[in-house]
Design an enzyme around this catalytic site. Structure first.
Site, PDB file in Angstrom:
ATOM      1  N   ASP A 216       0.991  -1.234   0.080  1.00  9.72           N
ATOM      2  CA  ASP A 216      -0.041  -0.027   0.129  1.00  9.72           C
ATOM      3  C   ASP A 216       0.845   1.413  -0.149  1.00  9.72           C
ATOM      4  OD1 ASP A 216       1.054  -0.519   2.492  1.00  9.72           O
ATOM      5  OD2 ASP A 216      -0.929   0.297   3.692  1.00  9.72           O
TER       6      ASP A 216
ATOM      7  N   HIS B 283       9.835  -0.336   9.069  1.00  8.11           N
ATOM      8  CA  HIS B 283       8.722  -1.307   9.210  1.00  8.11           C
ATOM      9  C   HIS B 283       8.962  -2.391   7.763  1.00  8.11           C
ATOM     10  CE1 HIS B 283       6.952   0.200  12.562  1.00  8.11           C
ATOM     11  NE2 HIS B 283       6.218   1.460  11.921  1.00  8.11           N
TER      12      HIS B 283
HETATM   13  C1  BDR Z   1       2.761  -0.534   8.714  1.00  8.98           C
HETATM   14  O1  BDR Z   1       1.657   0.358   8.311  1.00  8.98           O
HETATM   15  C2  BDR Z   1       1.939   1.373   7.585  1.00  8.98           C
HETATM   16  O2  BDR Z   1       1.872   2.518   7.652  1.00  8.98           O
HETATM   17  C3  BDR Z   1       3.385   0.916   6.928  1.00  8.98           C
HETATM   18  O3  BDR Z   1       3.315   1.287   5.611  1.00  8.98           O
HETATM   19  C4  BDR Z   1       3.545  -0.348   7.409  1.00  8.98           C
HETATM   20  O4  BDR Z   1       3.327  -1.330   6.433  1.00  8.98           O
HETATM   21  C5  BDR Z   1       3.415  -0.396   9.785  1.00  8.98           C
HETATM   22  O5  BDR Z   1       2.515  -0.388  10.943  1.00  8.98           O
HETATM   23 CA    CA Z   2       3.065  -0.642   4.125  1.00  8.22          CA
END
Ligand code: BDR
Ligand code: CA
Length: 310
Positions: A10, A242
Protein backbone atom coordinates in the site's frame (compact mmCIF):
# COMPACT_ATOMS: atom_id res chain seq x y z
CA UNK A 1 18.43 -18.86 -8.31
CA UNK A 2 16.75 -15.69 -7.02
CA UNK A 3 13.65 -16.15 -4.87
CA UNK A 4 10.44 -15.29 -6.74
CA UNK A 5 8.44 -12.77 -4.74
CA UNK A 6 5.15 -10.91 -5.05
CA UNK A 7 5.01 -7.79 -2.89
CA UNK A 8 1.47 -6.96 -1.78
CA UNK A 9 1.70 -3.31 -0.85
CA UNK A 10 0.00 0.00 0.00
CA UNK A 11 2.67 2.55 -1.01
CA UNK A 12 3.26 4.34 1.24
CA UNK A 13 6.62 5.85 2.25
CA UNK A 14 8.18 2.77 3.87
CA UNK A 15 6.61 0.55 1.19
CA UNK A 16 8.53 2.67 -1.32
CA UNK A 17 11.82 2.01 0.48
CA UNK A 18 11.02 -1.72 0.70
CA UNK A 19 10.15 -2.02 -3.00
CA UNK A 20 13.31 -0.16 -4.04
CA UNK A 21 15.41 -2.48 -1.85
CA UNK A 22 13.75 -5.52 -3.43
CA UNK A 23 14.23 -4.28 -6.99
CA UNK A 24 17.93 -3.72 -6.25
CA UNK A 25 18.60 -7.12 -4.64
CA UNK A 26 19.93 -10.02 -6.70
CA UNK A 27 18.66 -12.55 -4.14
CA UNK A 28 15.06 -11.86 -5.15
CA UNK A 29 13.13 -11.59 -8.39
CA UNK A 30 10.04 -9.40 -8.05
CA UNK A 31 7.53 -11.17 -10.29
CA UNK A 32 4.66 -8.84 -9.49
CA UNK A 33 3.30 -6.12 -7.26
CA UNK A 34 -0.25 -6.23 -5.98
CA UNK A 35 -1.73 -3.13 -4.40
CA UNK A 36 -4.20 -2.66 -1.58
CA UNK A 37 -5.85 0.23 0.28
CA UNK A 38 -4.18 1.20 3.54
CA UNK A 39 -1.74 4.06 3.65
CA UNK A 40 -3.87 5.79 0.99
CA UNK A 41 -7.03 4.89 -1.00
CA UNK A 42 -6.85 1.88 -3.35
CA UNK A 43 -6.71 3.92 -6.56
CA UNK A 44 -3.78 5.92 -5.18
CA UNK A 45 -1.70 2.96 -3.94
CA UNK A 46 -2.19 1.18 -7.30
CA UNK A 47 -0.80 4.19 -9.19
CA UNK A 48 2.09 4.45 -6.74
CA UNK A 49 2.96 0.79 -7.28
CA UNK A 50 3.12 1.46 -11.03
CA UNK A 51 5.26 4.56 -10.45
CA UNK A 52 7.77 2.59 -8.37
CA UNK A 53 8.44 -0.17 -10.89
CA UNK A 54 8.89 2.50 -13.56
CA UNK A 55 11.19 4.59 -11.38
CA UNK A 56 13.53 1.63 -11.05
CA UNK A 57 13.38 0.79 -14.78
CA UNK A 58 11.19 -2.30 -14.29
CA UNK A 59 8.05 -1.19 -16.11
CA UNK A 60 7.73 -4.80 -17.34
CA UNK A 61 6.85 -6.08 -13.84
CA UNK A 62 3.07 -6.64 -13.67
CA UNK A 63 1.09 -4.57 -11.17
CA UNK A 64 -2.41 -5.76 -10.20
CA UNK A 65 -4.82 -3.57 -8.28
CA UNK A 66 -6.40 -5.10 -5.23
CA UNK A 67 -9.04 -4.27 -2.72
CA UNK A 68 -10.23 -0.78 -1.77
CA UNK A 69 -11.96 -1.94 1.41
CA UNK A 70 -11.51 -4.52 4.18
CA UNK A 71 -13.28 -7.91 3.99
CA UNK A 72 -15.89 -7.22 6.67
CA UNK A 73 -15.58 -3.82 8.31
CA UNK A 74 -16.41 -0.59 6.47
CA UNK A 75 -13.41 1.46 5.37
CA UNK A 76 -12.43 3.50 8.40
CA UNK A 77 -9.26 5.49 8.78
CA UNK A 78 -6.61 5.43 6.05
CA UNK A 79 -2.93 6.15 6.71
CA UNK A 80 -2.91 9.44 4.80
CA UNK A 81 -2.13 11.36 8.00
CA UNK A 82 1.14 9.36 8.14
CA UNK A 83 2.05 8.99 4.45
CA UNK A 84 0.34 12.02 2.87
CA UNK A 85 -2.85 12.23 0.82
CA UNK A 86 -0.97 10.79 -2.16
CA UNK A 87 0.84 8.11 -0.13
CA UNK A 88 4.03 9.86 -1.25
CA UNK A 89 4.44 12.46 1.47
CA UNK A 90 2.24 15.01 -0.34
CA UNK A 91 4.81 15.42 -3.11
CA UNK A 92 2.29 14.68 -5.91
CA UNK A 93 4.52 12.83 -8.38
CA UNK A 94 3.59 12.75 -12.09
CA UNK A 95 1.23 10.08 -13.41
CA UNK A 96 2.80 6.72 -14.31
CA UNK A 97 3.02 5.78 -17.98
CA UNK A 98 2.18 2.08 -17.57
CA UNK A 99 -1.11 0.29 -17.06
CA UNK A 100 -2.36 -2.10 -14.44
CA UNK A 101 -2.85 -5.72 -15.50
CA UNK A 102 -6.38 -6.78 -16.30
CA UNK A 103 -6.79 -8.95 -13.20
CA UNK A 104 -7.53 -8.31 -9.57
CA UNK A 105 -4.70 -8.74 -7.10
CA UNK A 106 -6.29 -11.93 -5.73
CA UNK A 107 -6.61 -13.42 -9.23
CA UNK A 108 -3.02 -12.46 -10.06
CA UNK A 109 -1.76 -14.07 -6.85
CA UNK A 110 -3.68 -17.30 -7.51
CA UNK A 111 -2.61 -17.61 -11.16
CA UNK A 112 1.02 -16.83 -10.40
CA UNK A 113 1.22 -19.25 -7.48
CA UNK A 114 -0.45 -22.01 -9.54
CA UNK A 115 1.93 -21.36 -12.45
CA UNK A 116 4.97 -21.61 -10.12
CA UNK A 117 4.04 -24.29 -7.55
CA UNK A 118 6.28 -24.28 -4.48
CA UNK A 119 8.28 -21.29 -5.71
CA UNK A 120 6.48 -18.05 -4.88
CA UNK A 121 7.07 -16.07 -1.69
CA UNK A 122 4.23 -13.66 -0.90
CA UNK A 123 5.41 -10.53 0.91
CA UNK A 124 2.42 -8.54 2.13
CA UNK A 125 3.41 -5.20 3.65
CA UNK A 126 -0.08 -3.69 3.83
CA UNK A 127 -3.51 -4.80 5.08
CA UNK A 128 -4.02 -8.52 4.34
CA UNK A 129 -7.27 -8.18 2.36
CA UNK A 130 -5.88 -9.42 -0.98
CA UNK A 131 -4.47 -12.54 0.64
CA UNK A 132 -7.80 -13.15 2.40
CA UNK A 133 -9.63 -12.81 -0.93
CA UNK A 134 -7.16 -15.14 -2.67
CA UNK A 135 -7.62 -17.77 0.07
CA UNK A 136 -11.39 -17.44 -0.21
CA UNK A 137 -11.31 -17.92 -3.99
CA UNK A 138 -8.74 -20.72 -3.96
CA UNK A 139 -7.84 -22.21 -0.56
CA UNK A 140 -5.52 -24.64 -2.40
CA UNK A 141 -2.88 -21.94 -2.85
CA UNK A 142 -1.98 -22.34 0.85
CA UNK A 143 -0.24 -25.61 -0.04
CA UNK A 144 1.44 -24.19 -3.13
CA UNK A 145 3.25 -21.06 -1.96
CA UNK A 146 6.83 -21.38 -0.83
CA UNK A 147 6.41 -18.94 2.05
CA UNK A 148 4.49 -15.89 3.24
CA UNK A 149 6.42 -13.11 4.99
CA UNK A 150 4.23 -10.35 6.37
CA UNK A 151 5.04 -6.96 7.83
CA UNK A 152 2.37 -6.68 10.46
CA UNK A 153 1.40 -7.38 14.01
CA UNK A 154 2.68 -6.63 17.48
CA UNK A 155 2.95 -9.99 19.22
CA UNK A 156 4.94 -9.22 22.36
CA UNK A 157 5.01 -5.41 22.30
CA UNK A 158 2.59 -2.46 22.17
CA UNK A 159 0.75 -1.55 18.97
CA UNK A 160 1.02 1.59 16.85
CA UNK A 161 -2.62 2.00 15.82
CA UNK A 162 -4.08 1.26 19.24
CA UNK A 163 -2.34 0.20 22.44
CA UNK A 164 -2.53 -3.41 21.21
CA UNK A 165 -2.80 -3.38 17.42
CA UNK A 166 -0.46 -2.71 14.53
CA UNK A 167 -1.82 -0.76 11.53
CA UNK A 168 -1.75 -3.43 8.79
CA UNK A 169 -3.57 -5.95 10.99
CA UNK A 170 -5.95 -3.32 12.39
CA UNK A 171 -7.03 -2.26 8.89
CA UNK A 172 -8.39 -5.75 8.12
CA UNK A 173 -8.39 -8.04 11.15
CA UNK A 174 -10.67 -10.63 9.52
CA UNK A 175 -8.32 -11.10 6.58
CA UNK A 176 -5.35 -11.18 8.95
CA UNK A 177 -6.93 -13.95 11.00
CA UNK A 178 -7.54 -16.00 7.82
CA UNK A 179 -3.89 -15.56 6.90
CA UNK A 180 -2.75 -16.71 10.37
CA UNK A 181 -5.00 -19.79 10.18
CA UNK A 182 -4.25 -20.85 6.59
CA UNK A 183 -1.53 -23.37 7.40
CA UNK A 184 1.04 -22.02 4.95
CA UNK A 185 4.66 -21.40 5.99
CA UNK A 186 4.25 -17.93 7.47
CA UNK A 187 6.64 -15.49 9.16
CA UNK A 188 5.53 -12.36 10.98
CA UNK A 189 7.89 -9.41 10.84
CA UNK A 190 6.05 -7.10 13.20
CA UNK A 191 6.64 -4.20 15.53
CA UNK A 192 8.50 -6.62 17.83
CA UNK A 193 11.47 -6.14 15.51
CA UNK A 194 10.65 -3.14 13.32
CA UNK A 195 10.58 -0.86 16.38
CA UNK A 196 14.06 -2.08 17.28
CA UNK A 197 15.51 -0.94 13.96
CA UNK A 198 15.71 2.83 13.57
CA UNK A 199 16.80 4.81 10.57
CA UNK A 200 18.39 7.72 12.42
CA UNK A 201 19.01 11.13 10.89
CA UNK A 202 22.66 10.13 10.53
CA UNK A 203 21.63 7.00 8.60
CA UNK A 204 19.38 9.14 6.40
CA UNK A 205 22.17 11.66 5.69
CA UNK A 206 24.51 8.87 4.65
CA UNK A 207 21.83 7.40 2.42
CA UNK A 208 21.09 10.73 0.76
CA UNK A 209 24.71 11.04 -0.36
CA UNK A 210 23.95 8.48 -3.07
CA UNK A 211 22.61 9.90 -6.28
CA UNK A 212 20.08 7.63 -7.92
CA UNK A 213 16.32 7.95 -8.59
CA UNK A 214 15.35 5.73 -5.65
CA UNK A 215 17.31 7.72 -3.08
CA UNK A 216 16.18 11.07 -4.56
CA UNK A 217 12.54 9.97 -4.27
CA UNK A 218 13.00 8.66 -0.70
CA UNK A 219 14.64 11.94 0.33
CA UNK A 220 11.70 13.86 -1.12
CA UNK A 221 8.89 11.85 0.47
CA UNK A 222 10.46 11.30 3.90
CA UNK A 223 9.73 14.65 5.67
CA UNK A 224 5.98 14.00 5.98
CA UNK A 225 6.61 10.50 7.39
CA UNK A 226 9.20 11.85 9.84
CA UNK A 227 6.67 14.36 11.14
CA UNK A 228 4.41 11.49 12.11
CA UNK A 229 7.19 9.69 14.00
CA UNK A 230 8.16 12.92 15.75
CA UNK A 231 4.59 13.56 16.83
CA UNK A 232 3.56 10.01 17.72
CA UNK A 233 6.81 8.64 19.16
CA UNK A 234 9.13 11.63 19.73
CA UNK A 235 11.77 10.08 17.45
CA UNK A 236 13.55 13.35 16.70
CA UNK A 237 13.89 12.85 12.96
CA UNK A 238 14.43 9.08 13.06
CA UNK A 239 11.96 6.54 11.63
CA UNK A 240 11.20 2.93 12.48
CA UNK A 241 12.02 0.39 9.78
CA UNK A 242 8.73 -1.39 9.02
CA UNK A 243 8.24 -2.68 5.47
CA UNK A 244 11.96 -2.79 4.55
CA UNK A 245 12.47 -5.21 7.46
CA UNK A 246 10.16 -7.76 5.81
CA UNK A 247 12.29 -7.57 2.66
CA UNK A 248 15.44 -7.88 4.76
CA UNK A 249 13.98 -11.08 6.24
CA UNK A 250 13.33 -12.50 2.76
CA UNK A 251 16.86 -11.62 1.64
CA UNK A 252 18.74 -12.52 4.86
CA UNK A 253 16.55 -14.48 7.32
CA UNK A 254 19.63 -15.14 9.46
CA UNK A 255 19.44 -11.51 10.63
CA UNK A 256 16.32 -12.41 12.65
CA UNK A 257 15.46 -14.67 15.60
CA UNK A 258 12.07 -16.35 15.43
CA UNK A 259 9.83 -18.40 17.65
CA UNK A 260 7.03 -20.65 16.41
CA UNK A 261 3.60 -20.22 17.95
CA UNK A 262 -0.07 -20.15 16.85
CA UNK A 263 -1.30 -16.57 16.41
CA UNK A 264 -4.91 -15.38 16.55
CA UNK A 265 -6.23 -11.96 15.52
CA UNK A 266 -8.91 -10.24 17.59
CA UNK A 267 -11.81 -9.19 15.34
CA UNK A 268 -14.14 -7.45 17.79
CA UNK A 269 -14.16 -5.09 20.71
CA UNK A 270 -11.61 -2.71 22.06
CA UNK A 271 -8.65 -4.98 21.24
CA UNK A 272 -9.59 -5.41 17.57
CA UNK A 273 -6.49 -6.05 15.47
CA UNK A 274 -4.46 -7.48 18.35
CA UNK A 275 -2.17 -10.37 17.37
CA UNK A 276 -2.42 -12.85 20.23
CA UNK A 277 0.20 -15.59 20.52
CA UNK A 278 -1.13 -18.79 22.11
CA UNK A 279 2.20 -19.69 23.74
CA UNK A 280 0.83 -22.61 25.77
CA UNK A 281 -1.57 -24.01 23.15
CA UNK A 282 -4.60 -23.31 25.31
CA UNK A 283 -6.97 -22.36 22.48
CA UNK A 284 -8.23 -24.49 19.60
CA UNK A 285 -5.77 -26.13 17.22
CA UNK A 286 -4.13 -23.71 14.84
CA UNK A 287 -0.91 -24.08 12.85
CA UNK A 288 2.15 -22.40 14.26
CA UNK A 289 3.67 -19.42 12.48
CA UNK A 290 7.15 -17.99 12.92
CA UNK A 291 7.23 -14.70 14.84
CA UNK A 292 10.33 -12.52 14.63
CA UNK A 293 11.28 -11.48 18.15
CA UNK A 294 14.95 -10.63 17.76
CA UNK A 295 16.84 -8.76 15.07
CA UNK A 296 20.37 -7.81 14.16
CA UNK A 297 19.37 -4.17 13.59
CA UNK A 298 22.80 -2.95 12.39
CA UNK A 299 22.80 -5.85 9.92
CA UNK A 300 19.37 -4.93 8.57
CA UNK A 301 20.29 -1.25 8.24
CA UNK A 302 23.59 -2.06 6.53
CA UNK A 303 21.77 -4.27 4.03
CA UNK A 304 19.21 -1.55 3.23
CA UNK A 305 21.88 1.12 2.85
CA UNK A 306 24.07 -1.06 0.69
CA UNK A 307 21.22 -1.88 -1.69
CA UNK A 308 19.96 1.68 -1.98
CA UNK A 309 23.34 3.29 -2.48
CA UNK A 310 24.96 0.91 -4.94
C1 BDR B 1 2.75 -0.54 8.63
O1 BDR B 1 1.67 0.38 8.47
C2 BDR B 1 1.92 1.24 7.38
O2 BDR B 1 1.75 2.57 7.77
C3 BDR B 1 3.34 1.00 6.93
O3 BDR B 1 3.46 1.11 5.53
C4 BDR B 1 3.64 -0.39 7.42
O4 BDR B 1 3.30 -1.35 6.46
C5 BDR B 1 3.45 -0.29 9.95
O5 BDR B 1 2.57 -0.47 11.02
CA1 CA C 1 2.89 -0.75 4.11
Amino acid sequence: MPKKIIIDTDPGVDDTIAICVALRSPEVQVIGLTSVFGNAPGEVTAQNALRLVELEGHGDIPVARGSDVPLVFPLERLGTWVHGEDGMGNTHPPAPRGKLVDQTAAEFIIDTVRANPGEVILVPVGPLTNLGLALRLDPGIAGLVKEVVIMGGAVACPGNMTPVSEANIYHDPHAADMVMAAGWPLTIVGLDVTHKTMMTTQFQQELFKADNPAVRLIEKILPCYKNYFNGAFGLNGAIYTHDPSALAYVIRPELFETQSVPVFVETAGRCVGQTVADWHHQWEERPEVKVCLGVDSPGVLALIKERLTK
